[in-house]
Design an enzyme around this catalytic site. Structure first.
Site, PDB file in Angstrom:
ATOM      1  N   GLU A 290      -9.187  -0.620 -84.792  1.00 22.99           N
ATOM      2  CA  GLU A 290      -9.652  -0.482 -86.185  1.00 22.99           C
ATOM      3  C   GLU A 290      -8.437  -0.609 -87.090  1.00 22.99           C
ATOM      4  O   GLU A 290      -7.471   0.126 -86.942  1.00 22.99           O
ATOM      5  CB  GLU A 290     -10.377   0.855 -86.367  1.00 22.99           C
ATOM      6  N   CYS A 324      -8.061   3.795 -95.316  1.00 21.92           N
ATOM      7  CA  CYS A 324      -8.415   2.400 -95.007  1.00 21.92           C
ATOM      8  C   CYS A 324      -9.622   1.992 -95.839  1.00 21.92           C
ATOM      9  O   CYS A 324      -9.814   0.826 -96.146  1.00 21.92           O
ATOM     10  CB  CYS A 324      -8.717   2.265 -93.525  1.00 21.92           C
TER      11      CYS A 324
HETATM   12  P1  NAD Z   1       0.605   1.536 -88.259  1.00 24.07           P
HETATM   13  O1  NAD Z   1      -0.057   0.319 -87.723  1.00 24.07           O
HETATM   14  O2  NAD Z   1       1.956   1.417 -88.813  1.00 24.07           O
HETATM   15  O3  NAD Z   1       0.703   2.634 -87.093  1.00 24.07           O
HETATM   16  C1  NAD Z   1      -0.439   3.050 -86.376  1.00 24.07           C
HETATM   17  C2  NAD Z   1       0.005   3.641 -85.061  1.00 24.07           C
HETATM   18  O4  NAD Z   1       0.571   2.605 -84.262  1.00 24.07           O
HETATM   19  C3  NAD Z   1       1.086   4.720 -85.191  1.00 24.07           C
HETATM   20  O5  NAD Z   1       0.833   5.734 -84.255  1.00 24.07           O
HETATM   21  C4  NAD Z   1       2.341   3.955 -84.847  1.00 24.07           C
HETATM   22  O6  NAD Z   1       3.360   4.768 -84.350  1.00 24.07           O
HETATM   23  C5  NAD Z   1       1.825   3.022 -83.775  1.00 24.07           C
HETATM   24  N1  NAD Z   1       2.657   1.842 -83.498  1.00 24.07           N
HETATM   25  C6  NAD Z   1       3.548   1.229 -84.310  1.00 24.07           C
HETATM   26  N2  NAD Z   1       4.105   0.168 -83.670  1.00 24.07           N
HETATM   27  C7  NAD Z   1       3.519   0.108 -82.437  1.00 24.07           C
HETATM   28  C8  NAD Z   1       3.651  -0.755 -81.321  1.00 24.07           C
HETATM   29  N3  NAD Z   1       4.474  -1.795 -81.308  1.00 24.07           N
HETATM   30  N4  NAD Z   1       2.894  -0.515 -80.231  1.00 24.07           N
HETATM   31  C9  NAD Z   1       2.025   0.519 -80.211  1.00 24.07           C
HETATM   32  N5  NAD Z   1       1.864   1.373 -81.240  1.00 24.07           N
HETATM   33  C10 NAD Z   1       2.607   1.175 -82.332  1.00 24.07           C
HETATM   34  O7  NAD Z   1      -0.416   2.173 -89.299  1.00 24.07           O
HETATM   35  P2  NAD Z   1      -0.225   3.504 -90.155  1.00 24.07           P
HETATM   36  O8  NAD Z   1       0.767   3.246 -91.228  1.00 24.07           O
HETATM   37  O9  NAD Z   1      -0.025   4.673 -89.249  1.00 24.07           O
HETATM   38  O10 NAD Z   1      -1.683   3.667 -90.781  1.00 24.07           O
HETATM   39  C11 NAD Z   1      -2.107   2.969 -91.903  1.00 24.07           C
HETATM   40  C12 NAD Z   1      -2.937   1.768 -91.492  1.00 24.07           C
HETATM   41  O11 NAD Z   1      -4.048   2.188 -90.719  1.00 24.07           O
HETATM   42  C13 NAD Z   1      -3.544   1.049 -92.689  1.00 24.07           C
HETATM   43  O12 NAD Z   1      -3.458  -0.334 -92.468  1.00 24.07           O
HETATM   44  C14 NAD Z   1      -4.994   1.506 -92.676  1.00 24.07           C
HETATM   45  O13 NAD Z   1      -5.885   0.627 -93.314  1.00 24.07           O
HETATM   46  C15 NAD Z   1      -5.251   1.614 -91.216  1.00 24.07           C
HETATM   47  N6  NAD Z   1      -6.381   2.477 -90.918  1.00 24.07           N
HETATM   48  C16 NAD Z   1      -7.549   1.906 -90.499  1.00 24.07           C
HETATM   49  C17 NAD Z   1      -8.659   2.698 -90.243  1.00 24.07           C
HETATM   50  C18 NAD Z   1      -9.955   2.100 -89.782  1.00 24.07           C
HETATM   51  O14 NAD Z   1     -10.830   2.831 -89.339  1.00 24.07           O
HETATM   52  N7  NAD Z   1     -10.140   0.795 -89.881  1.00 24.07           N
HETATM   53  C19 NAD Z   1      -8.570   4.077 -90.419  1.00 24.07           C
HETATM   54  C20 NAD Z   1      -7.352   4.627 -90.836  1.00 24.07           C
HETATM   55  C21 NAD Z   1      -6.272   3.819 -91.080  1.00 24.07           C
END
Ligand code: NAD
Length: 520
Positions: A290, A324
Site C-alpha cells: 500500500e 496517505c
Molecule cells: P517510506 O516508504 O519511506 O518507509 C516505509 C517503511 O519502509 C519504513 O519502515 C522504512 O524504514 C522502510 N524502508 C525504507 N527503505 C526500505 C528498503 N529499501 N527496504 C525495505 N524497507 C524500507 O514511507 P514513510 O515515509 O514511512 O511513509 C509515508 C508514505 O507512506 C507516504 O507515501 C504515504 O502515502 C504512504 N502511506 C500509504 C498508506 C496506504 O494505505 N496506502 C498508508 C500510510 C502511508
C-alpha cells in the site's frame, strides 16, 4: 472454540477530550510517558535480547531536543537471523489452533484499550499527533485486532465447496510462512498493528521492521503482543534502517511474503527485489504493498460551499497533511472557485500550529527535519506554479512546524499537482465544469482516496463510475476510513488495493488447500 460467541464487530469509540475527566486523564498520561523518555530498547530475536551498540535515537518532533527512545539497530547478519528464527518457529506457530491465535489477538485489543491514553501519549510525543489524531490511531489499532480476530474465526473452518458424489470435498485456508512486515511512521500504531495482527492471526510468523521515525511505539506494541500470549518466537521486532536491513529481509529466500505500507518508491523497490527468486527459494513471494496518494476533492458548482470548505480543510491539514488519504488537490468548479478559495484561505489562516501535546493546537509538527525541508522546497516550487494564498513560510520555532499552506490557480502539469508532498500543502485548481473536474481528478498516477462535494445526483453517479480511486466519498472528507466500514486500499501507484480492514484482507495472508477424500 473460545471465540464461538464473539459479538458483532463494532468500531472502538473515541475519547471525547472536551470532557474534563478525559482531559485530566490525558494530561496524566502525557506526564507519565514523558517520565519514561530516553529509555534504551534492545533487539529481541527468538527470545534472546541483543544490544548491538549501534543506536537509533528517536526524538519528539515538537521539540527535537527531547529524546523519546534509544533503540539498538539490527545489522544485516541479525536481519538474516531474524528470518531464520521466524522460519524455525513457523511449523509450531502455524499449527497453533486458530481459536488460540484469535484469543491472543482479542487479548491484545483488550490490553491496548486498557492502556489507550498511554499509547495516545506516545503517539503525541513520537509521531507529533494531536490528541484527537493520536486517539484515532489507537482506536484504529484496536479495531484491526478486533476485526481480524472475527475474520480469522470466519476463515478458520472448512469453506463451502460443491460436493461430488462419492467424495468428501473440502477447502481450507492455511498460512503462507514467514512474513516481512514493513509499516510507515504516519500510522505508527494502527498500520503496524494491523499488518502484524493479520500476519500472526492467520498463522504466519513475522519479522516486523518498524519505521526509524517511530520505533518506541513499535516497541510498546511488541510488549502488548507478548503480554497477550503471542510466543516470543512468533515475531521479531527488527529495529534498523530500512536501507540497511530492508533489502536483506525482503530478499531472504525463506521470506514468503512482504506486507508493506509506505511510499511509492520504496514499494516499487520491494516489489522488484521480491520478484527475483534467490538461491534455494521455492516459491513466488507475495507482495502486499500500500503506497502513496495524491488525493483530490472535487467541488461541484451546486455544492454546499461551507461544507466543502470544512471537508477540504480537515482532509488537507489534519495530522499536518501526513496521511496517505490527505487531500492535496482541491478541484473546484469555476462558478464557486472564488467563494470557495476565500473561505478556505480564511479558515486555514485561523488554524493554530504548535506542539502536539498542547490541545489548543489544531496542527502539530511534521515528522522530521528531512520532511520539513522537502515540504518547504515543494512550497518554493509551488510559489512559481501558482499563487500562495495561505501559509507559505516556516512555522513557529522549536519544532518541525509548517503552517497550513494553500497554493491557488495550479495547473495539472504542475509538480505540486502531480507529486506526493506529504505535508500541509494543498493545490487548488479551477475546473470549467464537472466533466473537466473529473478528468483533472483522474489525471494522476495515484488512485487512493477522493471525494466529491455535489448536490447533483447525475454527477455523483458519474463519479461513482469514473473517479478512479480505491476509497471514494461523497459530501464528506476523504480521510478517516473506518475499519470494517471503509475497507482501505488504492489503485495504480497507490498499491495493490489490499483493502485493509475489509473482508478480503486476511486472504492475502493465506493460501487455500483443496482436499478431496473418496468415500464410495
Ligand atoms: P517510506 O516508504 O519511506 O518507509 C516505509 C517503511 O519502509 C519504513 O519502515 C522504512 O524504514 C522502510 N524502508 C525504507 N527503505 C526500505 C528498503 N529499501 N527496504 C525495505 N524497507 C524500507 O514511507 P514513510 O515515509 O514511512 O511513509 C509515508 C508514505 O507512506 C507516504 O507515501 C504515504 O502515502 C504512504 N502511506 C500509504 C498508506 C496506504 O494505505 N496506502 C498508508 C500510510 C502511508
Amino acid at each position: 472454540m473460545a471465540t464461538a460467541t464473539l459479538s458483532e464487530f463494532r468500531n472502538e469509540p473515541t475519547v471525547d477530550f472536551s470532557a474534563p475527566a478525559n482531559r485530566q486523564a490525558m494530561e496524566k498520561a502525557l506526564e507519565q510517558v514523558r517520565s519514561a523518555f530516553g529509555r534504551e530498547y534492545q533487539l529481541r530475536i527468538g527470545g534472546e535480547w541483543i544490544a548491538t551498540g549501534d543506536k537509533l535515537v528517536s526524538v519528539n518532533p515538537s521539540n527535537p531536543k527531547e529524546i523519546v527512545g534509544i533503540h539498538h539497530k539490527a545489522t544485516a547478519e541479525l536481519a538474516n537471523r531474524a528470518v531464520e528464527s521466524a522460519w524455525a518457529a513457523f511449523p509450531g506457530w502455524s499449527r497453533t489452533p486458530a481459536g488460540e491465535r484469535v484469543r491472543m489477538l482479542l487479548d491484545a485489543a483488550r490490553i491496548l484499550r486498557a492502556r489507550k491514553m498511554e499509547f495516545d501519549a506516545w503517539l503525541v510525543y513520537e509521531a507529533g499527533k494531536t490528541w484527537p489524531e493520536a486517539e484515532a490511531d489507537v482506536s484504529e489499532a484496536i479495531d484491526f485486532c478486533e476485526y481480524y480476530a472475527r475474520e480469522m474465526t470466519r476463515l478458520a473452518g472448512p469453506q463451502p465447496v460443491v460436493q461430488l458424489p462419492g467424495e468428501r470435498d473440502e477447502m481450507i485456508y492455511i498460512p503462507l510462512g514467514v512474513g516481512v512486515v514493513i509499516p510507515p511512521w504516519n500510522f505508527p500504531l494502527a498500520i503496524l498493528a494491523g499488518m502484524t495482527a493479520a500476519a500472526l492471526v492467520t498463522g504466519n510468523t513475522a519479522v516486523v521492521k518498524p519505521s526509524s521515525e517511530t520505533p518506541t511505539i513499535a516497541a510498546k506494541f511488541a510488549e502488548v503482543l507478548l503480554e497477550a500470549g503471542f510466543p516470543e518466537s512468533s515475531f521479531t521486532l527488527l529495529t534498523g534502517s530500512g536501507a540497511a536491513v530492508g533489502d536483506v529481509i525482503v530478499q531472504h529466500p525463506k521470506t514468503r511474503f512482504i506486507a508493506f505500507t509506505g511510499s511509492r518508491d520504496v514499494g516499487l523497490r520491494i516489489n522488484e527485489l521480491a520478484a527475483k527468486p534467490q538461491k534455494g527459494q521455492i516459491w513466488i513471494k507475495r507482495v502486499i504493498a500500500e503506497m502513496g496518494g495524491k488525493d483530490a476533492i472535487v467541488v461541484d458548482a451546486d455544492a454546499d460551499v461551507d461544507q466543502a470548505v470544512d471537508g477540504v480543510l480537515a482532509s488537507a491539514f489534519g495530522y499536518q497533511g501526513q496521511k496517505c488519504s490527505a487531500c492535496s488537490r482541491a478541484i473546484v468548479d469555476a462558478k464557486v472557485y472564488r467563494q470557495f478559495l476565500e473561505k478556505l484561505a480564511a479558515k486555514a489562516k485561523s488554524l493554530q500550529v504548535g506542539p502536539a501535546d498542547d490541545p489548543r493546537n489544531y496542527m502539530g509538527p511534521v515528522i522530521s527535519e528531512g520532511a520539513r525541508k522537502s515540504i518547504l522546497s515543494y512550497i518554493e516550487t509551488g510559489r512559481k506554479e501558482g499563487r500562495v494564498v495561505a501559509g507559505g513560510s516556516a512555522g513557529p520555532e522549536g519544532g518541525y512546524f509548517i503552517p497550513p499552506t494553500i497554493i491557488a490557480d495550479v495547473e495539472p502539469e504542475a509538480k505540486v499537482f502531480q507529486e506526493e508532498i506529504f505535508g500541509p500543502v494543498l493545490a487548488v485548481t479551477k475546473a470549467r465544469d464537472f466533466e473537466d473536474a473529473l478528468a483533472k481528478a483522474n489525471d494522476s498516477q495515484y488512485g487512493l482516496t477522493g471525494a466529491v462535494f455535489s448536490n447533483n445526483p447525475a454527477h455523483l453517479r458519474e463519479a461513482r463510475e469514473r473517479f478512479h480511486v480505491g476509497n471514494l466519498y461523497f459530501n464528506r472528507k476523504c480521510t478517516g476510513a473506518m475499519v470494517g466500514v471503509h475497507p482501505f486500499g488504492g489503485f495504480n501507484m497507490s498499491g495493490t488495493d489490499s483493502k485493509a480492514g475489509g473482508p478480503d484482507y486476511l486472504l492475502l495472508f493465506l493460501q487455500a488447500k483443496s482436499v478431496a477424500t473418496k468415500t464410495a
